[in-house]
Design a protein around this motif. Structure first.
Motif, PDB file in Angstrom:
ATOM      1  N   LYS A  38       0.811  -1.222   0.000  1.00 52.77           N
ATOM      2  CA  LYS A  38       0.000   0.000   0.000  1.00 52.77           C
ATOM      3  C   LYS A  38       0.842   1.267   0.000  1.00 52.77           C
ATOM      4  CE  LYS A  38      -3.656  -2.594   2.298  1.00 52.77           C
ATOM      5  NZ  LYS A  38      -4.571  -2.704   3.446  1.00 52.77           N
ATOM      6  N   SER A  40       1.936   4.141  -2.196  1.00 50.39           N
ATOM      7  CA  SER A  40       1.320   4.698  -3.402  1.00 50.39           C
ATOM      8  C   SER A  40       2.242   4.637  -4.605  1.00 50.39           C
ATOM      9  CB  SER A  40       0.890   6.154  -3.160  1.00 50.39           C
ATOM     10  OG  SER A  40       0.242   6.687  -4.301  1.00 50.39           O
ATOM     11  N   GLU A  43       2.533   0.958  -5.773  1.00 50.76           N
ATOM     12  CA  GLU A  43       1.248   0.519  -6.334  1.00 50.76           C
ATOM     13  C   GLU A  43       0.990   1.199  -7.679  1.00 50.76           C
ATOM     14  OE1 GLU A  43      -0.331  -2.006  -5.158  1.00 50.76           O
ATOM     15  OE2 GLU A  43       1.055  -2.103  -3.472  1.00 50.76           O
ATOM     16  N   ALA A  44       1.451   2.445  -7.813  1.00 44.93           N
ATOM     17  CA  ALA A  44       1.317   3.128  -9.107  1.00 44.93           C
ATOM     18  C   ALA A  44       2.157   2.444 -10.174  1.00 44.93           C
ATOM     19  CB  ALA A  44       1.724   4.595  -8.971  1.00 44.93           C
ATOM     20  N   PHE A 256       2.365   9.450   0.683  1.00 46.07           N
ATOM     21  CA  PHE A 256       2.489   8.394  -0.319  1.00 46.07           C
ATOM     22  C   PHE A 256       2.704   7.022   0.301  1.00 46.07           C
ATOM     23  CE2 PHE A 256       2.436  11.783  -3.192  1.00 46.07           C
ATOM     24  CZ  PHE A 256       2.343  11.293  -4.479  1.00 46.07           C
ATOM     25  N   HIS A 257       2.868   6.969   1.598  1.00 41.91           N
ATOM     26  CA  HIS A 257       3.021   5.692   2.279  1.00 41.91           C
ATOM     27  C   HIS A 257       2.193   5.744   3.556  1.00 41.91           C
ATOM     28  CE1 HIS A 257       4.722   2.090   4.061  1.00 41.91           C
ATOM     29  NE2 HIS A 257       5.454   1.885   2.979  1.00 41.91           N
ATOM     30  N   HIS A 282      -4.336   7.635  -0.043  1.00 41.48           N
ATOM     31  CA  HIS A 282      -5.171   6.835  -0.942  1.00 41.48           C
ATOM     32  C   HIS A 282      -4.509   5.507  -1.294  1.00 41.48           C
ATOM     33  CE1 HIS A 282      -8.033  10.068  -1.621  1.00 41.48           C
ATOM     34  NE2 HIS A 282      -7.042  10.895  -1.880  1.00 41.48           N
ATOM     35  N   GLU A 283      -5.285   4.423  -1.223  1.00 46.41           N
ATOM     36  CA  GLU A 283      -4.777   3.133  -1.651  1.00 46.41           C
ATOM     37  C   GLU A 283      -4.761   3.017  -3.173  1.00 46.41           C
ATOM     38  OE1 GLU A 283      -7.086   0.174   0.330  1.00 46.41           O
ATOM     39  OE2 GLU A 283      -6.061   0.472   2.250  1.00 46.41           O
ATOM     40  N   ASP A 284      -5.690   3.689  -3.834  1.00 49.79           N
ATOM     41  CA  ASP A 284      -5.745   3.688  -5.292  1.00 49.79           C
ATOM     42  C   ASP A 284      -4.790   4.756  -5.815  1.00 49.79           C
ATOM     43  OD1 ASP A 284      -6.338   4.010  -8.010  1.00 49.79           O
ATOM     44  OD2 ASP A 284      -8.462   3.607  -7.724  1.00 49.79           O
ATOM     45  N   PRO A 285      -3.732   4.380  -6.539  1.00 44.35           N
ATOM     46  CA  PRO A 285      -2.763   5.382  -7.007  1.00 44.35           C
ATOM     47  C   PRO A 285      -3.385   6.441  -7.899  1.00 44.35           C
ATOM     48  CG  PRO A 285      -2.372   3.245  -8.053  1.00 44.35           C
ATOM     49  CD  PRO A 285      -3.355   3.011  -6.952  1.00 44.35           C
ATOM     50  N   MET A 288      -4.532   9.339  -5.850  1.00 47.16           N
ATOM     51  CA  MET A 288      -3.436  10.231  -5.473  1.00 47.16           C
ATOM     52  C   MET A 288      -2.970  11.042  -6.679  1.00 47.16           C
ATOM     53  SD  MET A 288      -1.702  11.408  -2.987  1.00 47.16           S
ATOM     54  CE  MET A 288      -1.588  10.289  -1.587  1.00 47.16           C
ATOM     55  N   TYR A 308       4.361  11.754 -10.389  1.00 47.37           N
ATOM     56  CA  TYR A 308       2.931  12.043 -10.515  1.00 47.37           C
ATOM     57  C   TYR A 308       2.728  13.456 -11.060  1.00 47.37           C
ATOM     58  CZ  TYR A 308       1.135   8.061  -7.707  1.00 47.37           C
ATOM     59  OH  TYR A 308       0.777   6.824  -7.237  1.00 47.37           O
TER      60      TYR A 308
END
Length: 390
Positions: A38, A40, A43-44, A256-257, A282-285, A288, A308
């Motif tokens: 998790k 970010s 995960e991204a 981000f973490h 956010h867990e969903d990149p 973020m 990002y």
């Protein structure tokens, strides 16, 4: 591309029926990285690779079925709708690899020993399992190093020489591999996969905050120095920026973490007297990514906070704690605004203020490099899928 590693055990005969009754070629790929924690940024990376593989596969008439090695397989399955197995259960890892058509190692900074001795043996070990199973290995946009212990270098070189495809995310990583003995012609330098991460579709985007003329400055911080002097200097620089900007700024901290970045953000926020707020971790990149897109400027220590921002054409100002920050900024023709060892708060504030007041100038200066990075970010997926068609 070198396919000498392919063997008779390589299973390239997966097919399944399509909606019109025709057989669809299926390729199963195991993805090895720092996934399921998790974070970010990582995960991204995973989301970006999955997206790029699906698109490249569709263009080639192949359905890619990923199997992710994850620290939390259940969460990964739910988050991405893919098959996942526990990264530390080696019997499961071996079964997944044996049932696959190949292994992707990366992206991210996997082969480094700065955070401990376990990372390099683990990731090279997974690649070795793939070779033992007769499967091709593909290195996907990795950042190599630092590798402070010379004993690891020949093992990295051996694994990369045997890989079917090798790509790294910066020239410095390629230079390290050449120094270890990996031939230059075998190494492709590509952008970080997250440069190709798509934004959320309009229908899936959260509601916008009511119009506000105060510029939002996104801030990504992390713990680095044990004495927190680096974060104290960041706080002083942000305070100077808020004081010097006519009308003020709204500082929105972007963790981000989970956990650690939220704590680091609160540490800095407690030392500020200006308008501050903390975004969700956010867990969903892509959520973020949406947070970053709303900023007038992104000030970041985390590498992926800067990536990002570039992805969304948001001006950025990096604070370097690791060479990977400087390496990414150099690809945009930029330099860090300071480091965790040295940060002049007034000069930093002046630089940030200049960017906020001249956004179009920054975008014009970096736009060409950013567009090229976006185009190149999906090349590894295209080449891997091309290899699987053979």
């Amino acid at each position: 591309m070198n396919t000498s590693e392919n063997s008779n055990e390589k299973n390239l005969n997966h097919t399944s029926p399509s909606g019109n009754g025709q057989a669809v070629v299926v390729r199963r790929l195991v993805l090895s990285g720092y996934y399921g924690f998790k974070n970010s940024g990582d995960e991204a990376v995973l989301k970006s690779i999955l997206t790029a593989l699906a698109e490249a596969g569709a263009e080639a008439g192949i359905r890619i079925e990923p199997i992710v090695l994850s620290g939390d397989p259940e969460w990964t399955r739910e988050q991405y709708g893919v098959e996942a197995v526990h990264r530390m259960k080696l019997a499961e890892v071996r079964r997944a690899i044996k049932s696959s058509d190949g292994l992707i190692s990366g992206g991210g900074s996997l082969l480094q020993d700065a955070t401990g001795l376990g990372s390099i043996p683990y990731y090279l070990g997974v690649m070795a399992i793939a070779r033992w199973c007769g499967k091709p290995t593909f290195v996907y946009a990795q950042g190599i190093g630092p590798v402070n212990r010379r004993m690891f270098q020949p093992f990295i070189a051996r694994a990369f020489k045997k890989a079917a495809y090798v790509s790294v995310r910066d020239d410095e990583s390629a230079m390290l591999l050449r120094r270890y003995g990996v031939p230059q012609q075998r190494i492709a330098v590509v952008p970080d996969p997250v440069m190709g991460l798509p934004a959320l579709p309009e229908a899936d985007r959260p509601e916008e905050r009511a119009a506000d003329t105060t510029p939002v400055v996104g801030v990504s911080v992390r713990f680095w120095r044990s004495d927190r002097a680096d974060l104290d200097r960041v706080a002083a620089a942000l305070e100077a920026l808020a004081r010097r900007h006519q009308g003020g700024v709204r500082l929105r901290f972007l963790p981000f973490h989970h956990g650690s970045d939220e704590d680091a953000s609160r540490y800095v926020m407690e030392r500020l007297s200006c308008d501050v707020e903390l975004a969700p971790a956010h867990e969903d990149p892509q959520l973020m990514l949406r947070e970053v897109s709303r900023c007038a400027l992104l000030i970041g220590m985390r590498l992926h906070s800067l990536i990002y921002a570039a992805n969304q054409d948001v001006p950025l100002l990096g604070i370097s704690y690791d060479p990977k920050i400087d390496q990414f900024l150099s690809r945009l023709g930029q330099r860090a605004g300071g480091t965790t060892e040295e940060l002049d708060s007034e000069l930093f504030a002046e630089h940030a203020l200049e960017i906020i007041n001249n956004t179009s100038k920054w975008q014009q200066s970096c736009g060409g490099a950013i567009s090229q990075l976006r185009r190149d970010a999906r090349k590894p997926a295209q080449l891997i899928v091309s290899n699987l068609r053979q």
